[in-house]
Design a protein around this motif. Structure first.
Motif, short mmCIF file in Angstrom:
data_model
loop_
_atom_site.label_atom_id
_atom_site.label_comp_id
_atom_site.label_asym_id
_atom_site.label_seq_id
_atom_site.Cartn_x
_atom_site.Cartn_y
_atom_site.Cartn_z
N UNK A 299 47.47 42.07 41.62
CA UNK A 299 46.75 40.87 42.06
C UNK A 299 47.42 40.37 43.33
N UNK A 300 46.64 40.23 44.40
CA UNK A 300 47.18 39.83 45.70
C UNK A 300 46.69 38.41 46.04
N UNK A 301 47.63 37.46 46.12
CA UNK A 301 47.28 36.08 46.49
C UNK A 301 47.35 35.94 48.01
N UNK A 302 46.33 35.33 48.58
CA UNK A 302 46.27 35.14 50.03
C UNK A 302 46.12 33.66 50.36
N UNK A 303 46.17 33.36 51.64
CA UNK A 303 46.18 31.97 52.08
C UNK A 303 44.80 31.35 52.27
N UNK A 304 43.74 32.19 52.31
CA UNK A 304 42.41 31.64 52.55
C UNK A 304 41.34 32.57 51.99
N UNK A 305 40.14 32.03 51.87
CA UNK A 305 39.00 32.83 51.38
C UNK A 305 38.72 34.01 52.30
N UNK A 306 38.77 33.73 53.61
CA UNK A 306 38.47 34.78 54.60
C UNK A 306 39.45 35.94 54.47
N UNK A 312 40.51 42.81 50.88
CA UNK A 312 39.73 43.63 49.95
C UNK A 312 38.87 44.63 50.72
N UNK A 313 38.26 44.18 51.81
CA UNK A 313 37.40 45.04 52.63
C UNK A 313 38.19 46.17 53.28
N UNK A 314 39.35 45.84 53.87
CA UNK A 314 40.19 46.86 54.50
C UNK A 314 40.69 47.89 53.48
N UNK A 315 41.06 47.39 52.31
CA UNK A 315 41.59 48.29 51.28
C UNK A 315 40.51 49.25 50.79
N UNK A 329 36.87 49.71 42.07
CA UNK A 329 37.83 48.99 41.21
C UNK A 329 38.64 47.96 42.00
N UNK A 330 38.14 47.67 43.21
CA UNK A 330 38.79 46.68 44.09
C UNK A 330 37.80 45.55 44.34
N UNK A 331 38.27 44.32 44.27
CA UNK A 331 37.37 43.18 44.47
C UNK A 331 38.14 41.99 45.02
N UNK A 332 37.42 41.12 45.69
CA UNK A 332 37.96 39.81 46.07
C UNK A 332 37.54 38.80 45.02
N UNK A 333 38.26 37.67 44.97
CA UNK A 333 37.95 36.60 44.01
C UNK A 333 38.27 35.28 44.70
N UNK A 334 37.34 34.34 44.62
CA UNK A 334 37.59 33.03 45.23
C UNK A 334 36.58 32.03 44.71
N UNK A 335 36.86 30.76 44.94
CA UNK A 335 35.87 29.72 44.65
C UNK A 335 34.67 29.96 45.57
N UNK A 358 42.06 40.77 45.26
CA UNK A 358 42.64 39.83 46.21
C UNK A 358 42.04 38.46 45.93
N UNK A 359 42.86 37.43 45.95
CA UNK A 359 42.39 36.12 45.51
C UNK A 359 43.03 35.01 46.32
N UNK A 360 42.34 33.88 46.40
CA UNK A 360 42.96 32.64 46.85
C UNK A 360 43.75 32.10 45.65
N UNK A 361 44.21 30.87 45.74
CA UNK A 361 44.94 30.31 44.59
C UNK A 361 44.01 29.97 43.42
#
Length: 400
Positions: A299-306, A312-315, A329-335, A358-361
């Protein structure tokens, strides 16, 4: 391959990262947190339904879970501040369920800062309701609750899950909730550390209004607060609710060894180094891809939705050229995602359908996503509480 052999291979792969020639020069420090054994405690005179439930599943209560039941029996308000994945959910559910079994009219209110958290807990409570044959009819009551169902929930549910915003709206209609308020025995506030600053002050006033209305209908509910590790948990609990509290902060759950690796993406390397001009986000993607290729659920936490979407897109793009079967099996997650899409990703992490997210907080709070192998925190998340919350997502149980 057996589960034990697979776990051993994953552990070796995680250890290999520290020595990999592509990364080791930028590793500034490795802090190893040693493994620890569980500490258990028996509780006297548990309700038979609960005792049978625990025995059938061979569940032994950790010491801090047993203490939560004992302190609640003593009519004390408690705040539980053990780390992520230490069994806090069972710690605050068992005292509530015990009261609901003893008193067929008793009710409980669960307050969450986010809808995703309340729905996660709803699944747990509905499972308890079914397996213990309790007939407590737990339900959410928030902005997504259909109007056609609201009357029946107010009249029939003994456990209601909501958020501060909804409580603010319904308090003025308290006459519609007479049955619930007059039998209210517990108020559970999960993720209590979230209530800080101006928002925390507003919620503190809201809780006082809620207490006053409960008192008006003849009830005096006990509080159970659950929080991440805090420097001043008793002060927070008492200011938030206006009540005195007992602190439960000793974690007696087992935990595997953890490596906290401080990686410096800005460290200057020789001029002709391949990664000389990589940004912090490109570095994050490179580490994320490395772990996924080693079959390490991350699980990769990042600083922003973008940035969550970009990594996730690059990976996915790079995975197309290496292990194409891993792309889905790769996805982004955010509000901002639809509720059903968020829950599908949460369940996918738990079942290992998703290997990397990859996710925001948004995934920092206590949503149950199972046991992860590794967590990447891309950039300081703003506080030590958030750092430990995010880092605590990996290495659950005895796993490294």
């Amino acid at each position: 391959m057996t589960d034990m052999a697979k776990d051993k291979e994953e552990m070796e792969n995680i250890d290999k990262f520290k020595n990999d020639i592509r990364f080791r020069k930028k590793i500034e420090h490795v802090e190893t947190i040693p493994a620890k054994e569980a500490s258990y405690k028996k509780v006297d005179k548990l309700e038979k339904k609960i005792l049978d439930y625990l025995d059938e599943r061979e569940i032994k209560l950790y010491k801090h879970q047993a203490l939560a039941i004992e302190k609640s029996r003593e009519e004390k308000n408690i705040i539980i501040t053990t780390p992520t994945a230490s069994g806090k959910t069972l710690s605050f559910n068992l005292p509530v369920l015990e009261e609901l079994i003893k008193d067929n009219d008793a009710c409980a209110l669960y307050i969450y800062p986010a809808k995703a958290l309340s729905y996660d807990q709803l699944k747990v409570l509905r499972k308890f309701d079914k397996e213990l044959d309790l007939d407590i009819n737990p339900n959410p009551y928030d902005g997504d609750t259909p109007k056609a169902k609201r009357y029946n929930i107010r009249q029939e549910s003994r456990v209601i899950l909501t958020n501060p915003y909804q409580i603010h709206l319904i308090l003025q209609w308290h006459h519609q909730w007479e049955r619930f308020y007059s039998n209210l025995k517990y108020i559970v506030i999960d993720e209590a550390h979230y209530y800080k600053g101006i928002f925390g002050s507003n919620v503190a006033f809201l809780i006082r209004r809620l207490k006053r209305i409960a008192n008006f209908y003849g009830s005096n509910p006990k509080f159970i607060l659950s929080s991440a590790t805090l420097a001043n948990p008793l002060e927070l609990a008492e200011k938030l609710t206006g009540e005195e509290f007992e602190l439960i902060d000793e974690d007696s759950s087992p935990s595997g060894e953890k490596d906290f690796i401080l990686y410096n993406p800005y460290k200057k390397l020789p001029v002709h180094s391949d990664d000389e001009n990589l940004s912090i986000h490109q570095e994050t993607e490179r580490i994320f891809l490395y772990l996924l290729l080693k079959d390490i659920q991350t699980l990769c936490f990042t600083s922003s939705r973008k940035i969550a979407e970009l990594i996730a897109l690059w990976t996915k793009r790079d995975m197309e050229h290496t292990k194409k079967r891993y792309v889905d099996r790769i996805s982004a997650y955010r509000a901002g995602y639809l509720a059903e899409d968020r829950r599908e990703i949460e369940d996918g992490l738990k079942s290992r359908k998703y290997l990397g997210v990859t996710s925001t907080n948004a995934l920092e709070l206590g949503i149950d996503v199972g046991s992860l192998d590794a967590v990447i925190i891309s950039g300081f998340p703003g506080s030590m509480i958030s750092t430990w919350q995010q880092g605590g997502r990996s290495g659950r149980g005895n796993q490294k």
